[in-house]
Design an enzyme around this catalytic site. Sequence first.
Site, PDB file in Angstrom:
ATOM      1  N   LYS A 119       0.413  -0.699  -0.071  1.00  0.00           N
ATOM      2  CA  LYS A 119       0.304   0.014  -0.297  1.00  0.00           C
ATOM      3  C   LYS A 119       0.774   1.099  -0.439  1.00  0.00           C
ATOM      4  CE  LYS A 119      -4.599  -2.380   1.943  1.00  0.00           C
ATOM      5  NZ  LYS A 119      -5.304  -1.534   2.449  1.00  0.00           N
ATOM      6  N   LYS A 221      -4.594 -10.494  -6.668  1.00  0.00           N
ATOM      7  CA  LYS A 221      -6.353 -10.924  -6.799  1.00  0.00           C
ATOM      8  C   LYS A 221      -7.179  -9.841  -7.148  1.00  0.00           C
ATOM      9  CE  LYS A 221      -5.836  -8.541  -2.169  1.00  0.00           C
ATOM     10  NZ  LYS A 221      -5.081  -8.523  -0.517  1.00  0.00           N
ATOM     11  N   LYS A 224     -11.090  -4.491  -4.015  1.00  0.00           N
ATOM     12  CA  LYS A 224     -11.529  -3.094  -5.000  1.00  0.00           C
ATOM     13  C   LYS A 224     -10.918  -2.077  -5.655  1.00  0.00           C
ATOM     14  CE  LYS A 224     -13.737  -3.368   0.488  1.00  0.00           C
ATOM     15  NZ  LYS A 224     -13.339  -2.868   1.344  1.00  0.00           N
TER      16      LYS A 224
HETATM   17  P1  AMP Z   1     -10.597  -5.248   3.179  1.00  0.00           P
HETATM   18  O1  AMP Z   1     -11.745  -5.024   2.178  1.00  0.00           O
HETATM   19  O2  AMP Z   1      -9.192  -5.021   2.711  1.00  0.00           O
HETATM   20  O3  AMP Z   1     -11.713  -4.742   4.112  1.00  0.00           O
HETATM   21  O4  AMP Z   1     -10.852  -7.275   3.349  1.00  0.00           O
HETATM   22  C1  AMP Z   1     -12.162  -7.307   4.316  1.00  0.00           C
HETATM   23  C2  AMP Z   1     -11.839  -9.299   3.959  1.00  0.00           C
HETATM   24  O5  AMP Z   1     -12.026  -9.725   3.078  1.00  0.00           O
HETATM   25  C3  AMP Z   1     -10.751  -9.315   4.636  1.00  0.00           C
HETATM   26  O6  AMP Z   1     -10.922 -11.068   5.039  1.00  0.00           O
HETATM   27  C4  AMP Z   1     -10.487 -10.260   3.358  1.00  0.00           C
HETATM   28  O7  AMP Z   1      -9.023 -11.400   4.347  1.00  0.00           O
HETATM   29  C5  AMP Z   1     -11.509 -10.387   2.473  1.00  0.00           C
HETATM   30  N1  AMP Z   1     -10.542 -10.474   1.290  1.00  0.00           N
HETATM   31  C6  AMP Z   1     -10.550  -9.419   0.197  1.00  0.00           C
HETATM   32  N2  AMP Z   1     -10.130  -9.590  -0.411  1.00  0.00           N
HETATM   33  C7  AMP Z   1     -10.237 -11.349  -0.961  1.00  0.00           C
HETATM   34  C8  AMP Z   1      -9.547 -11.886  -2.182  1.00  0.00           C
HETATM   35  N3  AMP Z   1      -9.435 -11.523  -3.111  1.00  0.00           N
HETATM   36  N4  AMP Z   1     -10.236 -13.049  -1.656  1.00  0.00           N
HETATM   37  C9  AMP Z   1     -10.722 -13.492  -0.243  1.00  0.00           C
HETATM   38  N5  AMP Z   1     -10.791 -13.291   0.280  1.00  0.00           N
HETATM   39  C10 AMP Z   1     -10.549 -11.311   0.428  1.00  0.00           C
END
Ligand code: AMP
Length: 359
Positions: A119, A221, A224
């Site tokens: 990041k 991956k 967003k």
């Molecule tokens: P975040 O959007 O970074 O706050 O992530 C929220 C949750 O979604 C966390 O538990 C992440 O590990 C999970 N997560 C985010 N991106 C992925 C992905 N591409 N595959 C699986 N889990 C994800």
Amino acid sequence: MSTFEPLVFSGVQPTGNLHLGNYLGAVRRWVALQENNNCIYCVVDQHAITQAVSVWGGPAELQRNTREVTAAFLAAGIDAEKHIVFNQSRVRQHAELAWVFNCIARMGWLNRMTQFKDKAGKDRENASVGLFAYPNLMAADILVYRATHVPVGEDQKQHLELTRDIAQKFNTDFSDRIAELGLGIETQSGDETIQSFFPLTEPVIGGPAARVMSLRDGTKKMSKSDPSDLSRINLTDDEDTISKKIRKAKTDSEPLPSDIEGLNDRPEADNLVGIYAALTDTDKAGVIRDFGGQQFSVFKPALADLAVAKLAPIASEMRRLPADTAYIDSVLKNGGERAAILAEKTMRNVRDIVGFLQD
Ligand code: AMP
Ligand code: TRP
């Protein structure tokens, strides 16, 4: 011997739309865990401001996203009455404990965090101190409830290891004081029995969709922040958009393999099979049993129909809910009040352990 009460905690940042990775890696599993556990699910708005304002969009956007992520939790089936749903900043004890953890965690530990490196990018000097200390706040989110289980996607594994390191160092640094105050819980550390104040939290990571990949590049991956909207399925996408994105998903030109080893070195095929498996609560081997040897021209329409059937009801509920701002806000307020009672109980003990005077 007493043990820590089992408690599930997890969080998602309100930074833009939730996508299929967030859903399959995290939120769908949270829904399943509600059955047999007490759960606390948090919209981590304080984590959302760790990058530049231009990245998170400013105050109005943050408020909108916080409500939208809350709506996604509810639309996906999280029960905010039986369990607790709230936004992080309402419960001041998270930030208070994070300060103590800033003084427990070592620079060297945080320097190893790959999410910070990703990041912060090349210009590390210009990253916020908050972005660097982010994992300490995450540890505080979890440990202020002394939560024992944290369901997340694969990318959060390193942060959960750090959470355990912080808990362990706190328990060791203050072990005499914890014992003196009678606040320890007997836990096993190797062959030894020690008095711990914080549990060593277990990550709950796994299943076929612990790491959902981009639909445009099976080595990246799903995220967003990917500039291409075709790379992800958003939880707000309508039926046509979901189908179109799956039809256009990048694949190779071979049919699906007849055994699961055949998915090695085929990241795009592996990803789509994993998504199918997660949406049907099976595993990749089960999907290969049904679709092994088939062309993508057969598998993709089946996956598109499945994804539409599972996701469209969530999307329609999500479109309805944020319009009802008063309802969403009441859920967060009520959850925040219940969370604060639990968090304050822990913090009173932490202040005594550390030596902060209080009434
Ligand atoms: P975040 O959007 O970074 O706050 O992530 C929220 C949750 O979604 C966390 O538990 C992440 O590990 C999970 N997560 C985010 N991106 C992925 C992905 N591409 N595959 C699986 N889990 C994800
Ligand atoms: N860091 C997590 C992510 O980016 C979000 C998060 C913050 C979290 N605090 C948490 C997840 C506590 C689990 C538990 O996905």
